[in-house]
Design an enzyme around this catalytic site. Structure first.
Site, PDB file in Angstrom:
ATOM      1  N   ALA A  54      21.232  73.746 175.678  1.00 51.42           N
ATOM      2  CA  ALA A  54      20.992  72.996 176.915  1.00 51.42           C
ATOM      3  C   ALA A  54      21.989  71.852 176.985  1.00 51.42           C
ATOM      4  CB  ALA A  54      19.568  72.448 176.922  1.00 51.42           C
ATOM      5  N   LYS A  82      20.717  74.128 185.125  1.00 53.02           N
ATOM      6  CA  LYS A  82      19.735  73.137 184.664  1.00 53.02           C
ATOM      7  C   LYS A  82      19.815  71.903 185.557  1.00 53.02           C
ATOM      8  CE  LYS A  82      18.703  70.081 180.801  1.00 53.02           C
ATOM      9  NZ  LYS A  82      19.020  69.642 179.449  1.00 53.02           N
ATOM     10  N   GLU A 345      16.994  65.272 174.719  1.00 49.45           N
ATOM     11  CA  GLU A 345      17.719  65.061 175.979  1.00 49.45           C
ATOM     12  C   GLU A 345      19.051  65.811 175.976  1.00 49.45           C
ATOM     13  OE1 GLU A 345      17.039  63.654 178.855  1.00 49.45           O
ATOM     14  OE2 GLU A 345      15.096  62.744 178.474  1.00 49.45           O
ATOM     15  N   ILE A 349      26.156  68.044 172.839  1.00 46.71           N
ATOM     16  CA  ILE A 349      27.440  68.539 173.350  1.00 46.71           C
ATOM     17  C   ILE A 349      28.146  67.420 174.127  1.00 46.71           C
ATOM     18  CG2 ILE A 349      28.485  70.211 174.972  1.00 46.71           C
ATOM     19  CD1 ILE A 349      26.410  72.236 173.786  1.00 46.71           C
TER      20      ILE A 349
HETATM   21  C1  LIG Z   1      17.357  72.488 166.363  1.00 47.49           C
HETATM   22  C2  LIG Z   1      18.581  72.082 167.129  1.00 47.49           C
HETATM   23  C3  LIG Z   1      18.596  72.196 168.514  1.00 47.49           C
HETATM   24  C4  LIG Z   1      19.727  71.791 169.239  1.00 47.49           C
HETATM   25  N1  LIG Z   1      19.714  71.860 170.602  1.00 47.49           N
HETATM   26  C5  LIG Z   1      20.757  71.356 171.306  1.00 47.49           C
HETATM   27  C6  LIG Z   1      20.768  71.366 172.712  1.00 47.49           C
HETATM   28  O1  LIG Z   1      19.864  71.867 173.367  1.00 47.49           O
HETATM   29  N2  LIG Z   1      21.833  70.833 173.341  1.00 47.49           N
HETATM   30  C7  LIG Z   1      22.884  70.288 172.666  1.00 47.49           C
HETATM   31  O2  LIG Z   1      23.822  69.767 173.282  1.00 47.49           O
HETATM   32  N3  LIG Z   1      22.909  70.325 171.327  1.00 47.49           N
HETATM   33  C8  LIG Z   1      21.881  70.815 170.641  1.00 47.49           C
HETATM   34  N4  LIG Z   1      21.926  70.831 169.277  1.00 47.49           N
HETATM   35  C9  LIG Z   1      23.126  70.366 168.597  1.00 47.49           C
HETATM   36  C10 LIG Z   1      24.181  71.450 168.676  1.00 47.49           C
HETATM   37  O3  LIG Z   1      23.693  72.635 168.081  1.00 47.49           O
HETATM   38  C11 LIG Z   1      25.457  71.050 167.968  1.00 47.49           C
HETATM   39  O4  LIG Z   1      25.809  69.748 168.304  1.00 47.49           O
HETATM   40  C12 LIG Z   1      26.592  71.934 168.366  1.00 47.49           C
HETATM   41  O5  LIG Z   1      26.259  73.273 168.203  1.00 47.49           O
HETATM   42  C13 LIG Z   1      27.821  71.644 167.576  1.00 47.49           C
HETATM   43  O6  LIG Z   1      27.671  72.047 166.267  1.00 47.49           O
HETATM   44  P1  LIG Z   1      28.936  71.875 165.322  1.00 47.49           P
HETATM   45  O7  LIG Z   1      30.089  72.587 165.933  1.00 47.49           O
HETATM   46  O8  LIG Z   1      29.085  70.441 165.002  1.00 47.49           O
HETATM   47  O9  LIG Z   1      28.452  72.598 163.997  1.00 47.49           O
HETATM   48  P2  LIG Z   1      28.296  74.207 163.621  1.00 47.49           P
HETATM   49  O10 LIG Z   1      27.921  75.015 164.805  1.00 47.49           O
HETATM   50  O11 LIG Z   1      27.393  74.189 162.456  1.00 47.49           O
HETATM   51  O12 LIG Z   1      29.749  74.602 163.204  1.00 47.49           O
HETATM   52  C14 LIG Z   1      30.268  74.288 161.934  1.00 47.49           C
HETATM   53  C15 LIG Z   1      31.536  75.079 161.719  1.00 47.49           C
HETATM   54  O13 LIG Z   1      32.117  74.673 160.503  1.00 47.49           O
HETATM   55  C16 LIG Z   1      32.421  75.823 159.735  1.00 47.49           C
HETATM   56  N5  LIG Z   1      32.389  75.484 158.333  1.00 47.49           N
HETATM   57  C17 LIG Z   1      31.446  74.807 157.636  1.00 47.49           C
HETATM   58  N6  LIG Z   1      31.782  74.734 156.335  1.00 47.49           N
HETATM   59  C18 LIG Z   1      32.973  75.379 156.210  1.00 47.49           C
HETATM   60  C19 LIG Z   1      33.846  75.668 155.129  1.00 47.49           C
HETATM   61  N7  LIG Z   1      33.564  75.308 153.876  1.00 47.49           N
HETATM   62  N8  LIG Z   1      34.984  76.372 155.366  1.00 47.49           N
HETATM   63  C20 LIG Z   1      35.303  76.776 156.630  1.00 47.49           C
HETATM   64  N9  LIG Z   1      34.516  76.536 157.694  1.00 47.49           N
HETATM   65  C21 LIG Z   1      33.368  75.849 157.475  1.00 47.49           C
HETATM   66  C22 LIG Z   1      31.366  76.844 160.138  1.00 47.49           C
HETATM   67  O14 LIG Z   1      31.769  78.155 159.837  1.00 47.49           O
HETATM   68  C23 LIG Z   1      31.317  76.587 161.637  1.00 47.49           C
HETATM   69  O15 LIG Z   1      32.359  77.268 162.270  1.00 47.49           O
HETATM   70  C24 LIG Z   1      20.839  71.263 168.548  1.00 47.49           C
HETATM   71  C25 LIG Z   1      20.837  71.197 167.159  1.00 47.49           C
HETATM   72  C26 LIG Z   1      19.718  71.588 166.446  1.00 47.49           C
HETATM   73  C27 LIG Z   1      19.722  71.491 164.949  1.00 47.49           C
END
Ligand SMILES: Cc1cc2nc3c(=O)[nH]c(=O)nc-3n(C[C@H](O)[C@H](O)[C@H](O)COP(=O)(O)OP(=O)(O)OC[C@H]3O[C@@H](n4cnc5c(N)ncnc54)[C@H](O)[C@@H]3O)c2cc1C
Length: 504
Positions: A54, A82, A345, A349
């Site tokens: 979301a 939304k 909220e 993102i």
């Molecule tokens: C329960 C929950 C609900 C959520 N709901 C929402 C929502 O509704 N709206 C919203 O805006 N956000 C939401 N979020 C937050 C959102 O999911 C994240 O902010 C967003 O997906 C970004 O994640 P990220 O890219 O930081 O991490 P991730 O998606 O975890 O990506 C991490 C990356 O790093 C890589 N990586 C890790 N370690 C290594 C390594 N050693 N070597 C190589 N690659 C590695 C992984 O492969 C992956 O590609 C939610 C989070 C949670 C926990």
């Protein structure tokens, strides 16, 4: 004059979730290839968190910047629209209110419209303030149209999206790679640092491959491999104010209303989200493990579904808070690597977007500059803290009886939030500072929606004679309702303009 060619800055983005691919897409769009060489390293074996479905309207700016065609984007990500969030049982059981992406109508005689609502509510019964919100007028009828399809006061709103997080990362990946970003598949096993400067010089991957760089963007999710893993940066833990520390997430078959909004239902020890996508519904239960076991939390989640579960529930753990610094030396953490606020909220993102934009704003020239990093850190910390306060405001005046809710209703609050609530109690005002993500109408919907009524409204509201004021507000409410009733059904709008191209 003969200019000496400078080598492009080598950006290395570690991680390919939403954070990594947003950073890659934006940097490769914003910076000329002569100035930046961008590489992203990700590990399919580790994968992405796969939740985060979301959004808030700021995402529209990102889409415009990247030249994204909205219908194409919605179709490719299994998306829906939304208009806000419906809160059920927050404040007290049986309560229902809506936080829409809009306001409550234009100011009257220089005073925000909600002040007049308060003024009249002190003198007699009033419809819920939601009725003066165009997003609510549409959402309560399951209708949707972008604001461009409307005019006048009925056009004063914005929309955001729900989408499949994995499809979203894949969509951005195609854009970024099309703009020249190089993707390397591999697991980062070691982070090399320069012995003299302490700056990160390269990432060593499995298979002995090395990726050298000048600026490293840590998007490795909760692992925070580069920033926390090598720089010993502490974490400011906010669990004293936000006790929820786990989530169980499960997709379910599409059933029930096809709503153009997220639903958040308060539960005995947390809350449950419902996010409609085109082919399924995303659900999750965010809860405080001190007050409920994982098994009970999962049972509550499954009870609250309106369609058959399509997978086993996944459990996720987190600690609300933020890194003490986000930018240190030549590494900047963005996304979950930088901090975590519960998704009440849908602000994660948004924080990725503002993090990347701020990085571009404070991008150093040839070498990292501590003053630029310090300003980046100051602004980012404030942005996180302002959102934290807004989220706490959903909890701290609850009248629910369960132990979690009793605890949050009596806890000490951050001073910044106390100042806002005290001004609200005294006059229905919410004084805002810089770097606020949520403007006054958002605070009004959350506070009034929970039944937190100020002691008084601004005395200036009495300037408009009561009868005239009632007639004005009645007319405004009716204009919105009539305009909304003419708009298409959310399901019909999607079917006609952006039906999913992906298999269910
Ligand atoms: C329960 C929950 C609900 C959520 N709901 C929402 C929502 O509704 N709206 C919203 O805006 N956000 C939401 N979020 C937050 C959102 O999911 C994240 O902010 C967003 O997906 C970004 O994640 P990220 O890219 O930081 O991490 P991730 O998606 O975890 O990506 C991490 C990356 O790093 C890589 N990586 C890790 N370690 C290594 C390594 N050693 N070597 C190589 N690659 C590695 C992984 O492969 C992956 O590609 C939610 C989070 C949670 C926990």
């Amino acid at each position: 004059m003969t200019g000496q060619e400078t080598a492009p800055t080598r950006f290395v983005i570690a991680g390919g979730g939403s954070a990594g691919w947003i950073a890659a897409a934006v940097l490769s769009r914003a910076l000329p290839a002569s100035a930046a060489q961008i590489t992203l390293v990700e590990s399919e074996e580790i994968g992405i968190i796969g939740v985060g479905e979301a959004t808030v309207p700021l995402i529209g700016d990102l889409n415009r910047f990247l030249g994204i065609h909205e219908p194409d984007f919605v179709a490719a990500t299994n998306g829906t629209f939304k208009l806000g969030i419906e809160f059920v049982d927050w404040g007290e059981v049986g309560n229902r209110h809506f936080h829409g992406f809009g306001d409550f109508g234009p100011d009257i005689a220089g005073l925000p419209a909600h002040q007049y609502w308060l003024h009249l509510a002190q003198r007699g019964a009033m419809d819920a303030i939601d009725n003066w919100s165009m997003p609510y007028a549409l959402a309560s009828r399951d209708r949707f149209a972008p604001h461009e399809a409307l005019s006048g006061e009925a056009a004063q709103f914005r929309h955001a999206f729900h989408f499949d997080a994995s499809l979203y990362a894949a969509y951005l990946r195609r854009i970024a790679q099309g703009q020249g970003v190089m993707r390397i598949e591999g697991r980062i096993e070691h982070v090399e640092r320069d012995g003299e400067t302490g700056l990160i010089s390269a990432l060593s991957l499995n298979g002995e491959r090395r990726v050298e760089g000048d600026i490293f963007i840590d998007c490795t999710g909760f692992a925070s491999l580069l920033l926390a893993g090598t720089r010993e940066i502490g974490y400011e833990d906010w669990s004293a104010w936000l006790p929820c520390d786990r989530a169980a997430a499960v997709p379910s078959a599409r059933a029930g209303r096809f709503t153009p909004f997220t639903r958040s239902s308060a539960k005995s020890a947390g809350w449950q989200w419902r996010i409609p996508l085109q082919s399924r519904t995303g659900n999750g239960h965010v809860y405080a493990s001190r007050f409920i076991s994982d098994d009970e939390a999962v049972a509550q989640l499954l009870e609250g579904l309106d369609g058959e579960p399509l997978a086993e529930p996944r459990l996720l753990r987190f600690t609300p808070g933020r890194r003490e610094r986000f930018w240190d030396g030549n590494v900047v953490a963005i996304g979950l690597a930088a901090g975590f606020l519960e998704p009440l909220e849908s602000t994660a993102i948004q924080l990725i977007q503002t993090g990347v934009n701020r990085l571009l704003e404070f991008l150093p020239g040839a070498r990292p500059d501590p003053a630029l990093a310090a300003e980046y850190n100051r602004q980012t910390a404030l942005e996180y803290e302002r959102i934290r306060d807004f989220i706490i405001a959903h909890y701290c005046r609850s009248r629910r009886a369960e132990p979690l809710w009793r605890e949050v209703a009596t806890m000490d609050l951050p001073e910044t939030l106390m100042a806002k609530l005290s001004a609200w109690d005294a006059s229905g005002r919410v004084p805002l500072s810089d770097l606020e993500s949520h403007q006054e109408p958002s605070w009004v919907s959350i506070l009034l929606g929970q039944g937190i009524i100020p002691r008084a409204s601004n005395p200036r509201a009495a300037i408009v004679p009561e009868e005239r004021l009632r007639a004005t507000l009645d007319q405004r409410r009716d204009v919105l309702a009539q305009a909304a009733a003419k708009m298409p059904d959310h399901a019909y709008f999607i079917e006609k303009t952006c039906a999913a191209k992906v298999p269910a």
